[in-house]
Design an enzyme around this catalytic site. Structure first.
Site, PDB file in Angstrom:
ATOM      1  N   TYR A 128      18.386  32.250  15.690  1.00  0.00           N
ATOM      2  CA  TYR A 128      17.850  31.383  16.740  1.00  0.00           C
ATOM      3  C   TYR A 128      18.939  31.148  17.790  1.00  0.00           C
ATOM      4  CZ  TYR A 128      16.133  27.167  18.970  1.00  0.00           C
ATOM      5  OH  TYR A 128      15.732  26.235  19.893  1.00  0.00           O
ATOM      6  N   ASP A 161      17.706  29.404   7.017  1.00  0.00           N
ATOM      7  CA  ASP A 161      16.810  28.794   8.002  1.00  0.00           C
ATOM      8  C   ASP A 161      15.405  29.323   7.691  1.00  0.00           C
ATOM      9  OD1 ASP A 161      15.250  28.178  10.225  1.00  0.00           O
ATOM     10  OD2 ASP A 161      16.930  28.343  11.626  1.00  0.00           O
ATOM     11  N   LYS A 200       8.423  23.158  14.498  1.00  0.00           N
ATOM     12  CA  LYS A 200       7.585  24.360  14.473  1.00  0.00           C
ATOM     13  C   LYS A 200       6.446  24.192  13.462  1.00  0.00           C
ATOM     14  CE  LYS A 200      10.896  25.398  17.238  1.00  0.00           C
ATOM     15  NZ  LYS A 200      12.106  26.123  16.844  1.00  0.00           N
ATOM     16  N   ARG A 251      19.257   3.588  10.646  1.00  0.00           N
ATOM     17  CA  ARG A 251      20.001   4.846  10.768  1.00  0.00           C
ATOM     18  C   ARG A 251      20.262   5.414   9.373  1.00  0.00           C
ATOM     19  NH1 ARG A 251      24.989   4.338  10.977  1.00  0.00           N
ATOM     20  NH2 ARG A 251      25.092   2.815  12.657  1.00  0.00           N
TER      21      ARG A 251
HETATM   22  C1  LIG Z   1      13.504  25.976  16.967  1.00  0.00           C
HETATM   23  C2  LIG Z   1      14.388  26.536  15.933  1.00  0.00           C
HETATM   24  C3  LIG Z   1      15.582  25.907  15.556  1.00  0.00           C
HETATM   25  C4  LIG Z   1      16.102  24.660  16.246  1.00  0.00           C
HETATM   26  O1  LIG Z   1      15.282  23.578  16.055  1.00  0.00           O
HETATM   27  P1  LIG Z   1      15.069  22.397  17.142  1.00  0.00           P
HETATM   28  O2  LIG Z   1      14.084  21.532  16.436  1.00  0.00           O
HETATM   29  O3  LIG Z   1      14.582  22.997  18.391  1.00  0.00           O
HETATM   30  O4  LIG Z   1      16.414  21.755  17.306  1.00  0.00           O
HETATM   31  C5  LIG Z   1      16.319  26.475  14.541  1.00  0.00           C
HETATM   32  N1  LIG Z   1      15.919  27.617  13.930  1.00  0.00           N
HETATM   33  C6  LIG Z   1      14.796  28.249  14.273  1.00  0.00           C
HETATM   34  C7  LIG Z   1      14.413  29.506  13.561  1.00  0.00           C
HETATM   35  C8  LIG Z   1      13.987  27.742  15.281  1.00  0.00           C
HETATM   36  O5  LIG Z   1      12.865  28.396  15.625  1.00  0.00           O
END
Ligand SMILES: *Cc1c(COP(=O)(O)O)cnc(C)c1O
Length: 384
Positions: free
Chosen positions: A103, A176, A201, A51
């Site tokens: 998001y 982000d 992504k 962890r």
């Molecule tokens: C998918 C996404 C998230 C969240 O990520 P997860 O891996 O699904 O928890 C945050 N910000 C953006 C822009 C995203 O496309």
């Protein structure tokens, strides 16, 4: 390997990846272990429990940190865990200013979870409004997403950072960077404090992992954020870390192709009589095209467009596409298409969606790396 003096493509292949000292294996092993043997109590080789740290995860963290030009990276069990760890670094009574078009899961975390623990979030259109009109003495974090999701607005990172730097206390500026990936945008170089990724992504790129990461500089922040992650436990397993590390090796090639394909498709859609409006940062018609040109190395693979018609028109179109898969998520090698109001952004209250402009005819596509002629043909046949 020290990769500081190499270019992006080289860093993506080599950073964090050392031949395994016990076997010479060129690829990072999947260290499927929860614990590590100690020769004497308290003595170990940097790992005592998975962890806290795991060598496969360390390799991934070294790789992502190098790509973002960061001193540190913490790999997370998901992008939302990264957001959650950052929220945990705040105290009850603190205030967050977030881009309004974030998001859906980020918005949901701020609105429905952290609000119950005394952290209030104000949502602002930071592409068109000034940060200073929304900050309070309690503002401790500024949350930027750029390009935004799903409207692909571009926020001027340097401008927001300059305004945040004037505040006392100085809030943490988080970007982000999921949509652009470090191949097209490196927010720390523009003055941001933290970069967040959903590695689910583009970084992983093959739609077979859920993961996240946060990148930043400074020992103090590293200790604080690692302490939180280790305490709450949102860590990725070694196999997921390995998959993302493997995906990153082709990030540069993939991003280039995503963008080439997206540009052609955006141009085609913009000229199509059944389409009302196309939003793509690479189009001259995009309201923040000039900012995108300045702060990004390219415009990415996401396109949003409005069909002429109503919900039924949108539904009909989405049922007719064949090569584009109707699915949530983005950033994989395969092309995806979705309806934000019903799918990815359903957790946003309807009146908030209406205010943002996430209408029933809004379609979002994640352009994959397939042959662009095949992709264009598919969209054209579905438009009819
Ligand atoms: C998918 C996404 C998230 C969240 O990520 P997860 O891996 O699904 O928890 C945050 N910000 C953006 C822009 C995203 O496309």
């Amino acid at each position: 390997m020290e990769t500081q003096n190499f270019k992006f493509e080289t860093v993506a292949v080599h950073a964090g990846v050392e031949p395994d000292p016990s076997t010479g294996a060129i690829m990072t092993p999947i260290f499927a272990t929860s614990t590590y043997v100690q020769p004497t109590p308290g003595q170990h080789k940097g790992y005592d429990y998975s962890r806290t740290a795991n060598p496969t995860r360390t390799a991934l963290e070294t790789s992502i940190a190098a790509l973002e030009g960061a001193q540190h990276c913490l790999a997370m069990s998901s992008g939302c865990t990264g957001t959650d760890v950052l929220c945990h670094s705040l105290n009850a009574g603190d205030h967050v200013v977030s881009v309004d078009d974030v998001y859906g899961g980020t918005s949901r975390l701020f609105r429905t979870v952290w609000s119950r623990h005394g952290i209030e979030t104000t949502f602002a259109d930071l592409a068109n409004q000034d940060l200073k009109d929304f900050v309070r003495p309690q503002t401790k974090m500024i949350w930027i997403e750029t390009p935004t999701n799903p409207l692909l607005k571009i926020i001027d990172i340097e401008r927001v950072v300059a305004q945040a730097k004037k505040l006392n206390p100085r809030p943490l500026v988080v970007v982000d960077n999921t949509f652009a990936s470090p191949y097209f945008q490196r927010p720390l170089e523009l003055g941001a404090d933290v970069v967040l990724h959903s590695t689910t992504k583009y970084l992983n790129g093959h739609s077979d992992v859920v993961g996240g990461a946060i990148c930043f500089n400074g020992k103090e922040l590293k200790e604080k954020l690692h302490h939180i992650q280790n305490s709450i436990g949102g860590v990725p397993g070694p196999f997921d870390a390995w998959l993302v590390l493997r995906g990153i090796k082709t990030l540069a090639l993939r991003m280039k192709r995503h963008e080439e394909n997206a540009k052609e498709i955006a141009d085609m859609l913009e000229k199509h009589p059944k389409i009302e409006r196309v939003l793509y940062p690479g189009l001259k018609s995009h309201p923040q095209h000039e900012i995108a040109k300045r702060q990004m190395g390219g415009f990415g693979g996401m396109i949003t467009f409005f069909l002429k018609g109503n919900l039924e028109t949108a539904r009909g179109f989405l049922e007719k596409v064949k090569l584009f898969s109707l699915a949530e998520s983005l950033g994989g090698v395969e092309s995806l298409i979705e309806h934000p109001a019903i799918m990815t952004h359903a957790s946003i209250p309807a009146e908030m969606r209406a205010k943002l402009g996430i209408s029933d005819t809004l379609i979002r596509i994640s352009v994959g790396i397939e042959n662009v002629e095949d992709l264009k043909k598919d969209l054209l046949q579905a438009l009819g």
